[in-house]
Design a protein around this motif. Structure first.
Motif, short mmCIF file in Angstrom:
data_model
loop_
_atom_site.label_atom_id
_atom_site.label_comp_id
_atom_site.label_asym_id
_atom_site.label_seq_id
_atom_site.Cartn_x
_atom_site.Cartn_y
_atom_site.Cartn_z
N HIS A 46 -33.34 25.00 3.41
CA HIS A 46 -33.73 23.60 3.25
C HIS A 46 -34.73 23.49 2.10
O HIS A 46 -35.85 24.01 2.18
CB HIS A 46 -34.35 23.05 4.53
CG HIS A 46 -34.68 21.58 4.43
ND1 HIS A 46 -35.65 20.98 5.20
CD2 HIS A 46 -34.16 20.60 3.64
CE1 HIS A 46 -35.71 19.70 4.89
NE2 HIS A 46 -34.81 19.44 3.95
N ARG A 52 -30.45 18.49 1.09
CA ARG A 52 -30.36 18.53 2.55
C ARG A 52 -30.29 19.98 3.04
O ARG A 52 -29.97 20.88 2.27
CB ARG A 52 -29.12 17.75 3.01
CG ARG A 52 -29.25 16.25 2.80
CD ARG A 52 -27.94 15.52 2.97
NE ARG A 52 -27.37 15.67 4.32
CZ ARG A 52 -26.23 15.06 4.71
NH1 ARG A 52 -25.56 14.29 3.86
NH2 ARG A 52 -25.78 15.24 5.94
N PRO A 53 -30.58 20.22 4.32
CA PRO A 53 -30.42 21.58 4.85
C PRO A 53 -28.96 22.00 4.79
O PRO A 53 -28.05 21.18 4.99
CB PRO A 53 -30.89 21.46 6.30
CG PRO A 53 -31.68 20.19 6.36
CD PRO A 53 -31.10 19.29 5.34
N VAL A 54 -28.72 23.28 4.53
CA VAL A 54 -27.37 23.82 4.42
C VAL A 54 -27.27 25.12 5.21
O VAL A 54 -28.17 25.96 5.16
CB VAL A 54 -26.99 24.09 2.94
CG1 VAL A 54 -25.62 24.76 2.86
CG2 VAL A 54 -27.00 22.80 2.14
N SER A 75 -28.59 23.73 -1.13
CA SER A 75 -29.60 22.82 -0.61
C SER A 75 -30.37 22.15 -1.73
O SER A 75 -30.69 20.95 -1.66
CB SER A 75 -30.57 23.58 0.31
OG SER A 75 -31.51 22.70 0.88
#
Length: 775
Positions: free
Chosen positions: A221, A287-289, A282
């Motif tokens: 993130h 965004r978080p991945v 990310s």
């Protein structure tokens, strides 16, 4: 010496209940708000140029948030000859499965579908697959020399200067050789002239995967403040943070790496293989991945043990003195240098007192997935050769295999091939312990009727690593103890840290908790690799606990009006023997952490820089039964003795011995990464990559030998790696005992064994011709 109350006992691992009840959270289990799921497009060829990439359709696909190729990599000081730095293909793909592009989408299914929309035009190039052919003059290059590639003409890619790492002139002199070591002592030809017995052979151990249960996984993130947080199973969170910072061009303080529970590593989770790519997605999406490899991806794209081809010769006198050793090992390192020859070449002849030796190690690049560390890297491969030759000396000279080794093995002060003296080691003691094992004492029962049975012996040693480590030991508000470390627990080592702290502080185990903090908050620790986590990290915990104890004693002496030398700690209570003066840890905590406290909180700190290795050694015996009709080899008994210095947790040590032996049994019998003539892996799933099961592994007679090291905590030395070294060679020697035949390839699969038996006319059934096919 004071009797130890905690250290040396067989205690269960503290994290065990959560694991067996399914409550442990792994990286693949993590869910973050707004998290995307990633999938990777991989090159279908072992060697190819990428002429064109078009990601426009994938970017337009509903649910897709980010698509990245090499052109999206930020400017940074990357070295493309290093595996983790080759995040995405920059012009030339050099192994099948190398990452070309990646997609982050709302679901994993959408990401998978979007991969099919990425258009890539490849130009397939000749693949270099045989390491022995790769070093011959005129061999194709595993990667084309710099002047032959103009990356600026390749659409969608940027030029990276790789001249320092890919010296074209050096490659012309030694095609595809990435590393070479050479050790010489005495005059090896003179040594062979002194010999009455000379044996030699060519041995080939195939590439094998670590086969951990948890595939590579990562969650990243990159938040609005420019802070990158990464959750991943790792064997070295500080190491990975530093590497990722260099790869992505970020400051260290802008990356926090959180080591999640590790579902098996064995060396494969040292380098950040997928973390930079996950972080890049990310950074691109905001965004978080999450990226979790499939088993197929993991088997094709990890860092397995290299193939090792050894040509070696040993000389001995008629009274059993080894006179000379000459050997060369070629390691197939795949597409990237792995450094395997450094330790394995030096250790190939290190166990024996050869007056004359000539040892060479060559690391060769081919167009396969890059090799890496796998528990004592390179040692099962070279041991498979040298221990078979030692066994053959025993057979030709009529020597007992343990007695000959006892006569010739190195002890403290004897020289290693690099000219350095061995420190205190217990190899001789391991042989003595093996000699007293149940298996060896009953060995004459091995051939009593039934299918052919045989017993083989092999030994090995591993020097282990050294790295600084630090730790904190602090008292909680209720008087319990918390140990804070930065090393990642891959083997139950936090349980051993608990035991060390409990022993030093005089408290029961239930009062101590060890946590691995993240890189933002943890004291520094080196890699959980090289078998050094307990050796160096345990020493840091011991020093921190001793520091905390001094603080506790100082407070208690004032409160009890007693000399510090007169105080004793037991079960979390400090007291003066023979009196009623005492104070509990809970009371001391209240005096240090409340309003108007009289004393500072108890926080012990320990830092260690151990400068001397504490090698581990092993001696093993294996009994096998051979089916002459099918070639199937069954391991019926195993005995393994290992010098661990001091067993901090005996149950954990037994687990290490059993686990390492089992892995090497797999290397010896079934495990092999198979590649076809085009360089494509043919068995990238566990259905075809044959692992041993519980039905294949007999009870292992684990024998703990304790020859204390001078520097380790309570005398402990390295323990994790030596157990994997010798079993494959012991199987081969047992097969020689059972069949009278020598086996030169590992794994010794039923097919290979049956073929060898048929060649020697010892199979129950010879092949019957049916047309042009022979069964």
């Amino acid at each position: 010496m004071t009797e130890l109350k905690v250290v040396g006992k067989p205690l269960p691992r503290i994290e065990g209940p959560e694991k067996v009840t399914g409550q442990t959270v792994y990286a693949a289990d993590m869910q973050l708000p707004g998290m995307l799921h990633a999938k990777v497009l991989r090159c279908p060829y072992p060697h190819a140029l990428i002429k064109r990439i078009d990601t426009s359709k994938a970017k337009a696909y509903p649910g897709v948030v980010a698509v990245v190729t090499a052109e999206d990599l930020p400017p940074a000081d990357r070295d493309p000859s290093v595996r983790p730095h080759a995040v995405l293909v920059e012009g030339e793909a050099i192994f099948e499965g190398q990452a070309v592009a990646a997609v982050a989408a709302e679901t994993a299914y959408i990401a998978e579908e979007a991969l099919d929309l990425i258009e890539v035009e490849y130009e397939e190039l000749p693949a270099v697959l045989d390491p022995e052919e790769a070093i011959k003059p005129g061999s194709p290059f595993t990667r084309r020399p710099l002047e032959e590639i103009d990356l600026s003409e390749i659409e969608g890619h940027v030029t990276v200067d790789i001249s320092a790492a890919d010296d074209a002139e050096a490659h012309r002199r030694s095609p595809n050789i990435s590393n070479r070591l050479h050790f010489v002592r005495g005059n090896v030809e003179k040594g062979f002239e002194e010999a009455d017995i000379i044996v030699e052979g060519r041995f080939d151990s195939k590439m094998a995967h670590q086969a951990y249960l948890e595939p590579q996984a990562c969650v990243a993130h990159y938040d609005a403040t420019g802070k990158l947080t990464i959750w991943t199973p790792t064997q070295g969170q500080f190491h990975q943070r530093n590497d990722i910072a260099r790869i992505l061009g970020l400051p260290h303080e802008k990356i926090n790496l959180v080591g999640t529970e590790v579902g098996g590593g064995f060396g494969a989770k040292v380098a950040p293989l997928i973390q930079p790519l996950t972080a890049l997605l990310s950074m691109k999406s905001g965004r978080p991945v999450k990226l979790v490899l499939t088993r197929r991806e993991d088997l094709m794209n990890s860092v397995p043990a290299p193939r090792g081809i050894v040509q070696a010769k040993i000389g001995a006198t008629k009274d059993g003195r080894l006179t000379a050793f000459k050997g060369r090992v070629i390691f197939d390192s795949g597409a990237f240098p792995a450094g395997t020859p450094v330790g394995a070449t030096m250790m190939m002849a290190a166990c024996y007192k050869f007056d004359h030796l000539d040892v060479e190690g060559i690391e060769v690049l081919t167009n396969k997935c890059g090799a890496g560390a796998y528990r004592a890297p390179g040692m099962p491969e070279v041991t498979f050769a040298i221990e078979q030759l030692v066994d053959e000396v025993c057979r030709q000279g009529g020597f007992d295999p343990i007695e000959l080794r006892k006569k010739n093995v190195c002890r403290e002060g004897d020289l290693m091939p690099n000219g350095r003296p061995w420190p205190k080691i217990g190899l001789y003691e391991c042989l003595e312990a093996l000699e007293q094992s149940e298996l060896w004492q009953t060995r004459h029962q091995a051939k009593n009727g039934g299918k052919p049975r045989g017993i083989g012996v092999a030994i090995g040693a591993w020097p282990g690593g050294m790295q600084p480590a630090s730790a904190m030991v602090k008292m909680n508000e209720n008087g319990t103890i918390k140990v804070v470390v930065g090393s990642n627990d891959i083997s139950g080592v936090n349980t051993s840290f608990n035991m060390i702290a409990a022993e030093e502080l005089g408290v029961p185990m239930h009062m101590v908790t060890t946590i691995t903090a993240d890189t933002d908050t943890a004291p520094y620790a080196g890699l959980a690799a090289g078998s050094k986590t307990l050796y160096s990290g345990g020493k840091a915990v011991q020093a921190a606990a001793q520091d905390a104890r001094r603080q506790i004693i100082a407070i208690a002496s004032r409160e009890l009006d007693a000399n510090p030398e007169d105080l004793v700690i037991e079960d979390g209570v400090v007291f003066v023997p023979g009196t009623d003066k005492s104070i509990s840890f809970q009371r001391i905590a209240g005096l240090t952490m409340g309003f108007g406290s009289r004393y500072a909180p108890v926080v012990g700190r320990g830092g260690e820089v151990i400068r001397n290795q504490a090698p581990g050694t092993t001696a093993q015996a294996v009994e096998v039964e051979v089916d002459p009709e099918t070639g199937n080899v069954t391991v019926t008994r195993v005995a393994a003795a290992q010098d661990v210095g001091k067993a901090i947790n005996r149950l954990s040590i037994i687990g290490q011995l059993e686990g390492g032996v089992t892995q090497c049994l797999g290397m010896g019998l079934t495990e092999e990464m198979i590649f076809d003539e085009r360089g494509r892996m043919r068995n990238p799933v566990f259905l075809d990559y044959r692992l041993l099961t519980a039905l294949d592994v007999p009870r292992i007679e684990a024998i703990i030998v304790e020859v204390p090291s001078p520097e380790g905590p309570f005398g402990a030395r390295i323990a994790g790696e030596p157990s994997i070294i010798a079993a494959s060679a012991a199987i081969a020697n047992a097969l020689r005992d059972a069949t009278g035949l020598r086996f030169y390839e590992a794994p010794m699969t039923p097919e290979r064994v049956l073929r060898r038996l048929r060649e020697a006319g010892k199979a129950v059934r010879q092949p019957v011709a049916l047309g042009e096919a022979a069964l």
